[in-house]
Design an enzyme around this catalytic site. Sequence first.
Site, mmCIF file in Angstrom:
data_model
loop_
_atom_site.group_PDB
_atom_site.id
_atom_site.type_symbol
_atom_site.label_atom_id
_atom_site.label_comp_id
_atom_site.label_asym_id
_atom_site.label_seq_id
_atom_site.Cartn_x
_atom_site.Cartn_y
_atom_site.Cartn_z
ATOM 1 N N GLU A 169 0.891 -1.256 0.045
ATOM 2 C CA GLU A 169 -0.048 0.013 -0.029
ATOM 3 C C GLU A 169 0.720 1.349 -0.109
ATOM 4 O OE1 GLU A 169 -3.130 -0.260 3.008
ATOM 5 O OE2 GLU A 169 -4.054 -1.737 2.126
ATOM 6 N N GLU A 171 -5.253 -8.585 0.749
ATOM 7 C CA GLU A 171 -5.940 -8.218 2.001
ATOM 8 C C GLU A 171 -7.278 -8.080 1.848
ATOM 9 O OE1 GLU A 171 -4.516 -5.229 4.339
ATOM 10 O OE2 GLU A 171 -2.333 -5.560 3.990
HETATM 11 C C1 BG6 Z 1 -4.505 -2.138 5.116
HETATM 12 C C2 BG6 Z 1 -2.946 -2.437 5.961
HETATM 13 O O1 BG6 Z 1 -4.397 -0.766 5.116
HETATM 14 O O2 BG6 Z 1 -5.556 -2.100 6.003
HETATM 15 C C3 BG6 Z 1 -3.246 -3.192 6.930
HETATM 16 O O3 BG6 Z 1 -2.149 -3.024 4.836
HETATM 17 C C4 BG6 Z 1 -4.333 -2.564 8.086
HETATM 18 O O4 BG6 Z 1 -1.738 -2.878 7.856
HETATM 19 C C5 BG6 Z 1 -5.425 -3.079 7.130
HETATM 20 O O5 BG6 Z 1 -4.409 -3.064 9.193
HETATM 21 C C6 BG6 Z 1 -6.820 -2.424 7.928
HETATM 22 O O6 BG6 Z 1 -6.739 -1.118 8.185
HETATM 23 P P1 BG6 Z 1 -7.119 -0.521 9.781
HETATM 24 O O7 BG6 Z 1 -6.883 0.717 9.838
HETATM 25 O O8 BG6 Z 1 -8.510 -0.949 10.005
HETATM 26 O O9 BG6 Z 1 -6.041 -1.481 10.879
#
Ligand code: BG6
Length: 479
Positions: free
Chosen positions: A170, A379
């Site tokens: 990201e 993800e």
């Molecule tokens: C992504 C990242 O942006 O989303 C993760 O790669 C992150 O590291 C995940 O934890 C979820 O985002 P958040 O802000 O809800 O933890």
Amino acid sequence: MFHRELKPFPEGFLWGSASAAYQVEGAWDADGKGLSVWDIYAKLPGTTFKNSNGDVAADHYNRYKEDVALMAEMGLKAYRFSIAWARILPEGRGKVNEAGIRFYSDLIDELLKNGIEPVITLYHWDLPQALLDEYGGFESRRIADDFDEYARVCFRSFGDRVRYWVSLNEQNIFIGFGYMTGMHPPGVKDKKRMLQANHNAFLANARAIKSFREMVPSGNIGPSFAYSPAYPKTSKPEDILAAEDAEEILSHWWMDVYALGEYPKAAMDLYRGLGIAPEVLPGDLELFKEGKPDFMGLNYYQTTTYEANPLDGVGEKLEMNTTGEKGTAKSTGIPGVYRTTGNDYLERTNWDWTIDPEGLRVALRRITGRYSLPVLITENGLGEYDKLTDDDKVHDDYRIGYLKAHILACREAITDGVDLIGYCTWSFTDLLSWLNGYQKRYGFVYINRDETDLKDLRRVRKDSFHWYRKVIESNGSEL
Ligand code: BG6
């Protein structure tokens, strides 16, 4: 398009789950590890939710065998994790910390022993602090040399056993938050500096991919992009244009450089007009073209809806909902270009993230159509409050519902012709959410701790754990 018959998930599909070093490992100063920017930043007052940090996190560094045993029990086919650069090179370059190499090597062997494909992320935001102190980290082109050196140490040490690699996680988020909203280290709020740091990150990405070709010729590598497809609010042409501009400025700006080796034209023109375009030196675009990926890594959580924004309209807001109080997110935009707006057709999480499985199909289709690359979903998941019951269970049916709908969207996209390599949920265990502490949970495995009390860090299988085991067992045919 409606399909009557859906194609099955391909054989060997990577049913996975993911994590990142700072968010799970803990052991922030153990066995010769150097400091990362997050080790420092999270301890500055007011930077994170309830001053939470990753000093202990889920204690995965000490409990990785227990965690891998849970993955094996679940039948996981792939586990995506990141390497903490400062565990390998405490000063960011130069002297290698053998204990750091040993930790990841042991983790990889443990995964392979259990039939789990390791997917390594080289960079998930924990830059060695030494490089920020020395030359400003990503604000200098020197970052490309040092990232390449670090990547080469990793390729040399693990390239014999690891087939799938993610270069930068990201880039749009860590650069945007680090240099524009100022919510991540180094806390800068300056768009010109952001665009230059971003250009330097592209150089680092391409250099590492070039080295990968030489050192791990049979492996696969790609960046993970946080893609939030843009929707127009209405069919009014001004809103359509606003959404197209958002897509170009917020997504093509990154994915075009990765996949095509060039910046999109309209966005570059806009930035030139504003006097904030990045400096592109001779040879940079050629390097980008040499650093093309094998796949696009996709981190998908939500879509965003846009509408036209007058010249005196909403500007870029440097805020987001980090409290979990639904309805506190604000509109943000670029005057004269676009602004974000709600979407009446979509539910939202307590952190105001839209829930849009169809949007995942849209994302997969757009990437395929524009870049003709295979996609690895690196993800996807739901961050929510979870409740541990008295009999030590977590009934996260809302997470099961979310994942089910998104996996179905993957299957529809495969039927549409998308070459999808795998699907990694975020996340395997609960972990530290950078700005939202430990209350916003994503895992299949509950970690018994909160922001202020480490408790016993016990691992508890949630209902979604048992559900995903069956999904994997049936190769996605039973959801
Ligand atoms: C992504 C990242 O942006 O989303 C993760 O790669 C992150 O590291 C995940 O934890 C979820 O985002 P958040 O802000 O809800 O933890």
